[in-house]
Design a protein around this motif. Structure first.
Motif, PDB file in Angstrom:
ATOM      1  N   ASN A 161      52.929  35.055  51.977  1.00 14.70           N
ATOM      2  CA  ASN A 161      53.310  34.328  53.039  1.00 14.70           C
ATOM      3  C   ASN A 161      54.102  33.354  52.317  1.00 14.70           C
ATOM      4  N   VAL A 162      55.297  32.741  53.182  1.00 16.27           N
ATOM      5  CA  VAL A 162      55.796  31.648  53.021  1.00 16.27           C
ATOM      6  C   VAL A 162      54.917  30.490  53.137  1.00 16.27           C
ATOM      7  N   GLU A 163      54.071  30.601  53.936  1.00 15.67           N
ATOM      8  CA  GLU A 163      53.029  29.603  54.273  1.00 15.67           C
ATOM      9  C   GLU A 163      52.062  29.802  53.263  1.00 15.67           C
ATOM     10  N   ARG A 164      51.632  28.869  52.150  1.00 12.91           N
ATOM     11  CA  ARG A 164      50.843  29.240  51.108  1.00 12.91           C
ATOM     12  C   ARG A 164      49.607  28.234  51.139  1.00 12.91           C
ATOM     13  N   SER A 165      49.357  27.645  52.209  1.00  9.23           N
ATOM     14  CA  SER A 165      48.042  26.928  51.938  1.00  9.23           C
ATOM     15  C   SER A 165      46.836  27.405  51.789  1.00  9.23           C
ATOM     16  N   TYR A 166      46.665  28.610  52.130  1.00 14.31           N
ATOM     17  CA  TYR A 166      45.272  29.591  51.957  1.00 14.31           C
ATOM     18  C   TYR A 166      45.467  30.737  51.116  1.00 14.31           C
ATOM     19  N   PHE A 167      46.704  30.748  50.344  1.00 16.11           N
ATOM     20  CA  PHE A 167      46.993  32.052  49.412  1.00 16.11           C
ATOM     21  C   PHE A 167      46.856  31.993  47.974  1.00 16.11           C
ATOM     22  N   PRO A 168      46.593  30.863  47.190  1.00 19.74           N
ATOM     23  CA  PRO A 168      46.303  30.801  45.800  1.00 19.74           C
ATOM     24  C   PRO A 168      45.319  31.439  45.530  1.00 19.74           C
ATOM     25  N   PRO A 169      43.876  31.185  45.972  1.00 24.41           N
ATOM     26  CA  PRO A 169      42.751  32.217  45.330  1.00 24.41           C
ATOM     27  C   PRO A 169      42.964  33.601  45.775  1.00 24.41           C
ATOM     28  N   ALA A 170      43.719  33.931  46.655  1.00 26.03           N
ATOM     29  CA  ALA A 170      43.722  35.518  46.799  1.00 26.03           C
ATOM     30  C   ALA A 170      44.692  36.153  45.672  1.00 26.03           C
ATOM     31  N   GLU A 171      45.490  35.198  45.314  1.00 21.66           N
ATOM     32  CA  GLU A 171      46.605  35.658  44.163  1.00 21.66           C
ATOM     33  C   GLU A 171      45.864  35.884  43.046  1.00 21.66           C
ATOM     34  N   VAL A 172      44.938  35.040  42.634  1.00 21.21           N
ATOM     35  CA  VAL A 172      44.222  35.032  41.361  1.00 21.21           C
ATOM     36  C   VAL A 172      43.193  36.371  41.381  1.00 21.21           C
ATOM     37  N   LEU A 173      42.639  36.412  42.670  1.00 17.16           N
ATOM     38  CA  LEU A 173      41.493  37.665  42.786  1.00 17.16           C
ATOM     39  C   LEU A 173      42.326  38.910  42.574  1.00 17.16           C
ATOM     40  N   LEU A 174      43.613  38.998  43.372  1.00 14.81           N
ATOM     41  CA  LEU A 174      44.227  40.281  43.358  1.00 14.81           C
ATOM     42  C   LEU A 174      44.975  40.695  41.672  1.00 14.81           C
ATOM     43  N   ARG A 175      45.349  39.527  41.095  1.00 17.77           N
ATOM     44  CA  ARG A 175      45.757  39.669  40.004  1.00 17.77           C
ATOM     45  C   ARG A 175      44.920  40.261  38.902  1.00 17.77           C
ATOM     46  N   LYS A 176      43.746  39.921  39.128  1.00 13.29           N
ATOM     47  CA  LYS A 176      42.351  40.358  38.470  1.00 13.29           C
ATOM     48  C   LYS A 176      42.169  41.934  38.683  1.00 13.29           C
ATOM     49  N   THR A 233      48.313  26.304  39.270  1.00 13.95           N
ATOM     50  CA  THR A 233      47.838  26.944  37.937  1.00 13.95           C
ATOM     51  C   THR A 233      48.859  28.214  37.876  1.00 13.95           C
ATOM     52  N   PRO A 234      49.153  29.003  36.464  1.00 12.41           N
ATOM     53  CA  PRO A 234      50.079  29.963  36.218  1.00 12.41           C
ATOM     54  C   PRO A 234      49.696  31.239  37.170  1.00 12.41           C
ATOM     55  N   ALA A 235      48.393  31.270  37.708  1.00 13.98           N
ATOM     56  CA  ALA A 235      47.905  32.696  38.082  1.00 13.98           C
ATOM     57  C   ALA A 235      48.386  32.695  39.475  1.00 13.98           C
ATOM     58  N   SER A 236      48.532  31.500  40.163  1.00 13.38           N
ATOM     59  CA  SER A 236      48.965  31.447  41.746  1.00 13.38           C
ATOM     60  C   SER A 236      50.384  31.019  41.871  1.00 13.38           C
TER      61      SER A 236
END
Length: 276
Positions: free
Chosen positions: A38-53, A266-269
Protein backbone atom coordinates in the motif's frame (compact mmCIF):
# COMPACT_ATOMS: atom_id res chain seq x y z
CA UNK A 1 -14.29 -30.80 -6.86
CA UNK A 2 -13.90 -34.46 -7.85
CA UNK A 3 -11.08 -36.63 -6.51
CA UNK A 4 -9.52 -36.85 -9.96
CA UNK A 5 -9.56 -33.07 -10.27
CA UNK A 6 -7.92 -32.68 -6.85
CA UNK A 7 -5.20 -35.13 -7.87
CA UNK A 8 -4.65 -33.27 -11.14
CA UNK A 9 -4.28 -29.94 -9.36
CA UNK A 10 -1.84 -31.43 -6.85
CA UNK A 11 0.20 -32.98 -9.65
CA UNK A 12 0.30 -29.66 -11.49
CA UNK A 13 1.53 -27.84 -8.38
CA UNK A 14 4.19 -30.47 -7.71
CA UNK A 15 5.43 -30.29 -11.29
CA UNK A 16 5.52 -26.50 -11.14
CA UNK A 17 7.41 -26.55 -7.87
CA UNK A 18 9.84 -29.10 -9.25
CA UNK A 19 10.47 -26.90 -12.27
CA UNK A 20 11.03 -23.89 -10.02
CA UNK A 21 13.56 -25.69 -7.85
CA UNK A 22 15.26 -27.17 -10.89
CA UNK A 23 15.74 -23.67 -12.28
CA UNK A 24 17.12 -22.43 -8.99
CA UNK A 25 19.45 -25.41 -8.67
CA UNK A 26 20.80 -24.84 -12.17
CA UNK A 27 21.92 -21.35 -11.18
CA UNK A 28 19.59 -19.50 -13.55
CA UNK A 29 19.20 -15.83 -12.64
CA UNK A 30 15.66 -14.92 -11.63
CA UNK A 31 14.08 -11.48 -11.62
CA UNK A 32 12.96 -10.15 -8.24
CA UNK A 33 9.40 -10.98 -7.24
CA UNK A 34 7.38 -7.79 -7.70
CA UNK A 35 5.15 -7.33 -4.63
CA UNK A 36 2.62 -4.51 -4.35
CA UNK A 37 2.34 -2.82 -0.98
CA UNK A 38 0.00 0.00 0.00
CA UNK A 39 0.93 3.62 -0.39
CA UNK A 40 -0.33 3.78 3.20
CA UNK A 41 2.66 2.29 4.98
CA UNK A 42 1.85 2.73 8.68
CA UNK A 43 1.49 -1.01 9.35
CA UNK A 44 3.39 -2.59 6.43
CA UNK A 45 7.10 -2.67 7.44
CA UNK A 46 6.89 -5.84 9.60
CA UNK A 47 5.07 -7.74 6.84
CA UNK A 48 7.71 -6.81 4.30
CA UNK A 49 10.47 -8.20 6.51
CA UNK A 50 8.52 -11.43 7.07
CA UNK A 51 7.76 -11.89 3.38
CA UNK A 52 11.35 -11.19 2.38
CA UNK A 53 12.40 -14.04 4.66
CA UNK A 54 9.69 -16.37 3.30
CA UNK A 55 10.77 -15.79 -0.30
CA UNK A 56 14.41 -16.22 0.66
CA UNK A 57 13.51 -19.83 1.55
CA UNK A 58 12.77 -20.24 -2.19
CA UNK A 59 16.02 -18.43 -3.09
CA UNK A 60 13.95 -15.56 -4.48
CA UNK A 61 14.54 -11.86 -3.95
CA UNK A 62 11.65 -9.41 -3.72
CA UNK A 63 10.99 -5.87 -4.90
CA UNK A 64 8.33 -3.86 -3.08
CA UNK A 65 6.19 -1.46 -5.11
CA UNK A 66 4.08 1.00 -3.08
CA UNK A 67 1.01 1.50 -5.26
CA UNK A 68 -2.48 2.96 -4.82
CA UNK A 69 -5.02 0.16 -4.37
CA UNK A 70 -6.78 0.58 -7.77
CA UNK A 71 -3.41 0.79 -9.56
CA UNK A 72 -2.21 -2.38 -7.85
CA UNK A 73 -5.39 -4.14 -8.98
CA UNK A 74 -4.77 -3.13 -12.60
CA UNK A 75 -1.12 -4.19 -12.45
CA UNK A 76 -2.13 -7.54 -10.96
CA UNK A 77 -4.74 -8.21 -13.62
CA UNK A 78 -2.24 -7.29 -16.32
CA UNK A 79 0.36 -9.67 -14.91
CA UNK A 80 2.82 -6.84 -14.28
CA UNK A 81 3.16 -7.62 -10.57
CA UNK A 82 3.65 -11.06 -9.09
CA UNK A 83 2.09 -10.71 -5.66
CA UNK A 84 0.36 -8.44 -3.15
CA UNK A 85 1.87 -8.04 0.30
CA UNK A 86 -1.30 -8.26 2.39
CA UNK A 87 -4.97 -8.13 1.43
CA UNK A 88 -8.27 -8.75 3.19
CA UNK A 89 -10.43 -11.83 2.79
CA UNK A 90 -12.94 -9.71 0.84
CA UNK A 91 -10.24 -8.75 -1.67
CA UNK A 92 -9.42 -12.40 -2.34
CA UNK A 93 -13.10 -13.17 -2.86
CA UNK A 94 -13.24 -10.43 -5.49
CA UNK A 95 -9.99 -11.36 -7.23
CA UNK A 96 -10.02 -14.87 -8.74
CA UNK A 97 -6.55 -14.38 -10.28
CA UNK A 98 -5.00 -14.19 -6.81
CA UNK A 99 -3.91 -17.27 -4.87
CA UNK A 100 -4.08 -16.84 -1.09
CA UNK A 101 -1.24 -18.04 1.11
CA UNK A 102 -3.34 -19.51 3.88
CA UNK A 103 -1.34 -18.26 6.87
CA UNK A 104 -2.79 -15.16 8.61
CA UNK A 105 -0.35 -12.25 8.79
CA UNK A 106 -2.36 -9.64 10.69
CA UNK A 107 -5.87 -8.91 11.91
CA UNK A 108 -7.25 -5.44 11.28
CA UNK A 109 -10.42 -3.68 12.41
CA UNK A 110 -12.45 -1.20 10.40
CA UNK A 111 -12.91 1.97 12.45
CA UNK A 112 -14.90 5.16 11.84
CA UNK A 113 -13.36 8.57 12.51
CA UNK A 114 -15.17 11.87 12.89
CA UNK A 115 -15.01 15.30 14.45
CA UNK A 116 -15.20 15.40 18.27
CA UNK A 117 -17.13 14.31 20.13
CA UNK A 118 -17.37 10.78 18.71
CA UNK A 119 -20.00 8.33 19.93
CA UNK A 120 -18.98 5.09 21.61
CA UNK A 121 -20.34 3.14 18.67
CA UNK A 122 -22.08 3.59 15.34
CA UNK A 123 -23.86 1.03 13.19
CA UNK A 124 -23.36 0.35 9.51
CA UNK A 125 -27.01 1.26 9.00
CA UNK A 126 -26.40 4.67 10.56
CA UNK A 127 -23.31 5.20 8.42
CA UNK A 128 -25.21 4.33 5.25
CA UNK A 129 -27.35 7.46 5.78
CA UNK A 130 -24.28 9.71 6.10
CA UNK A 131 -21.37 10.81 3.93
CA UNK A 132 -18.55 8.33 4.47
CA UNK A 133 -15.08 9.01 3.13
CA UNK A 134 -12.88 6.04 2.26
CA UNK A 135 -9.86 5.12 0.17
CA UNK A 136 -10.68 3.86 -3.32
CA UNK A 137 -10.11 0.13 -3.61
CA UNK A 138 -10.40 -0.65 0.11
CA UNK A 139 -12.45 -3.79 -0.42
CA UNK A 140 -13.43 -4.33 3.22
CA UNK A 141 -14.85 -0.80 3.49
CA UNK A 142 -16.51 -0.83 0.08
CA UNK A 143 -18.25 -4.09 0.95
CA UNK A 144 -20.17 -2.46 3.84
CA UNK A 145 -20.54 1.20 2.79
CA UNK A 146 -23.22 1.70 0.10
CA UNK A 147 -21.97 3.44 -3.03
CA UNK A 148 -24.43 6.30 -2.54
CA UNK A 149 -22.86 7.07 0.85
CA UNK A 150 -19.23 7.00 -0.29
CA UNK A 151 -16.95 9.98 -0.63
CA UNK A 152 -14.01 8.27 -2.38
CA UNK A 153 -10.44 9.56 -2.04
CA UNK A 154 -7.02 8.46 -3.25
CA UNK A 155 -5.34 8.09 0.14
CA UNK A 156 -6.36 7.52 3.76
CA UNK A 157 -5.02 10.98 4.58
CA UNK A 158 -7.40 12.55 2.06
CA UNK A 159 -10.27 10.54 3.56
CA UNK A 160 -9.55 12.09 6.96
CA UNK A 161 -9.20 15.55 5.44
CA UNK A 162 -12.65 15.17 3.87
CA UNK A 163 -14.02 14.94 7.40
CA UNK A 164 -11.96 17.83 8.74
CA UNK A 165 -13.12 20.14 5.94
CA UNK A 166 -16.78 19.10 6.23
CA UNK A 167 -16.94 17.23 2.91
CA UNK A 168 -17.78 13.99 4.78
CA UNK A 169 -19.33 13.09 8.11
CA UNK A 170 -17.05 10.14 8.86
CA UNK A 171 -13.98 8.45 7.42
CA UNK A 172 -13.43 4.72 7.67
CA UNK A 173 -10.05 3.05 7.79
CA UNK A 174 -8.56 -0.35 8.55
CA UNK A 175 -6.27 -0.21 11.56
CA UNK A 176 -4.90 -2.22 14.42
CA UNK A 177 -6.28 -1.65 17.93
CA UNK A 178 -2.88 -0.31 19.04
CA UNK A 179 -2.55 2.15 16.16
CA UNK A 180 -6.11 3.42 16.40
CA UNK A 181 -5.24 4.97 19.77
CA UNK A 182 -2.94 7.47 18.03
CA UNK A 183 -4.50 10.90 17.38
CA UNK A 184 -5.11 11.82 13.75
CA UNK A 185 -4.12 15.43 13.27
CA UNK A 186 -5.25 17.79 10.51
CA UNK A 187 -4.82 21.53 10.00
CA UNK A 188 -8.43 21.96 11.13
CA UNK A 189 -7.84 20.02 14.35
CA UNK A 190 -7.60 16.45 15.57
CA UNK A 191 -10.18 13.79 14.68
CA UNK A 192 -11.56 11.26 17.13
CA UNK A 193 -12.26 7.58 16.61
CA UNK A 194 -15.42 5.62 17.31
CA UNK A 195 -13.83 2.99 19.60
CA UNK A 196 -16.19 0.14 18.68
CA UNK A 197 -14.95 -1.39 15.40
CA UNK A 198 -17.35 -1.85 12.51
CA UNK A 199 -15.86 -5.19 11.50
CA UNK A 200 -12.79 -7.36 11.79
CA UNK A 201 -10.83 -8.86 8.94
CA UNK A 202 -7.67 -10.88 8.46
CA UNK A 203 -4.87 -10.04 6.05
CA UNK A 204 -3.09 -12.67 3.97
CA UNK A 205 -0.31 -12.68 1.41
CA UNK A 206 -1.33 -13.51 -2.15
CA UNK A 207 0.43 -14.42 -5.39
CA UNK A 208 -0.76 -14.24 -8.99
CA UNK A 209 -2.18 -17.53 -10.24
CA UNK A 210 0.65 -17.77 -12.74
CA UNK A 211 2.92 -18.43 -9.76
CA UNK A 212 0.77 -21.11 -8.15
CA UNK A 213 3.88 -23.30 -7.86
CA UNK A 214 5.15 -20.99 -5.10
CA UNK A 215 2.11 -21.52 -2.88
CA UNK A 216 3.10 -24.75 -1.04
CA UNK A 217 6.62 -23.54 -0.25
CA UNK A 218 5.46 -20.09 0.90
CA UNK A 219 2.77 -21.61 3.09
CA UNK A 220 5.34 -23.94 4.63
CA UNK A 221 7.77 -21.07 5.29
CA UNK A 222 5.15 -18.74 6.79
CA UNK A 223 3.53 -21.53 8.80
CA UNK A 224 6.90 -22.33 10.35
CA UNK A 225 7.43 -18.65 11.18
CA UNK A 226 3.98 -18.51 12.76
CA UNK A 227 4.53 -21.68 14.80
CA UNK A 228 7.85 -20.32 16.08
CA UNK A 229 6.14 -17.09 17.10
CA UNK A 230 8.07 -14.95 14.63
CA UNK A 231 5.01 -13.36 13.02
CA UNK A 232 3.45 -12.28 16.30
CA UNK A 233 6.83 -11.10 17.58
CA UNK A 234 7.33 -8.90 14.50
CA UNK A 235 4.11 -7.00 15.23
CA UNK A 236 4.84 -6.81 18.96
CA UNK A 237 8.28 -5.32 18.25
CA UNK A 238 6.84 -2.83 15.77
CA UNK A 239 4.11 -1.79 18.20
CA UNK A 240 6.74 -1.17 20.85
CA UNK A 241 8.87 0.78 18.37
CA UNK A 242 6.13 3.24 17.37
CA UNK A 243 4.21 3.47 20.67
CA UNK A 244 5.99 6.55 21.96
CA UNK A 245 4.07 8.91 24.29
CA UNK A 246 3.64 11.58 21.60
CA UNK A 247 3.07 9.31 18.61
CA UNK A 248 0.45 10.62 16.20
CA UNK A 249 -0.71 10.32 12.61
CA UNK A 250 -0.73 13.44 10.48
CA UNK A 251 -3.07 13.80 7.50
CA UNK A 252 -1.52 15.86 4.72
CA UNK A 253 -3.20 16.58 1.35
CA UNK A 254 -2.29 14.18 -1.44
CA UNK A 255 -0.02 12.09 0.76
CA UNK A 256 -0.27 8.99 2.82
CA UNK A 257 -0.64 9.35 6.57
CA UNK A 258 2.59 10.42 8.21
CA UNK A 259 3.56 8.63 11.39
CA UNK A 260 5.29 11.11 13.66
CA UNK A 261 7.77 10.43 15.05
CA UNK A 262 8.66 7.95 12.33
CA UNK A 263 10.18 4.60 13.34
CA UNK A 264 13.81 3.97 12.41
CA UNK A 265 14.08 2.86 8.79
CA UNK A 266 15.56 -0.53 8.03
CA UNK A 267 16.89 -1.78 4.67
CA UNK A 268 14.46 -4.71 4.76
CA UNK A 269 11.42 -2.45 4.91
CA UNK A 270 12.52 0.30 2.54
CA UNK A 271 10.18 0.47 -0.48
CA UNK A 272 11.44 0.19 -4.02
CA UNK A 273 10.54 2.72 -6.66
CA UNK A 274 7.53 1.76 -8.82
CA UNK A 275 8.49 0.62 -12.28
CA UNK A 276 7.51 2.96 -15.07
Amino acid sequence: MSLSRVRAVRASLLLGAAALWAGLASGQATAPVRIATNVERSYFPPAEVLLRKAYASLNLEVEYLPLPLPRAQLELRGGRIDAVAMRTETFFEQTPALRRIDVPLLQLHLFAYGKPPCPRSITLEELSRLRVSLQRGMAAAESVVPEAARVPTNTPADAFLSVSTGAADYAVMLSTPWMVEMPVETRQGALCVVPTPLLRTTLYHGVHESHAAWVPALEQALRGMRDRGEIQQAWTDYEREIATPNARLQAQPGRSLVLNPAPAATPASAPARPRQ
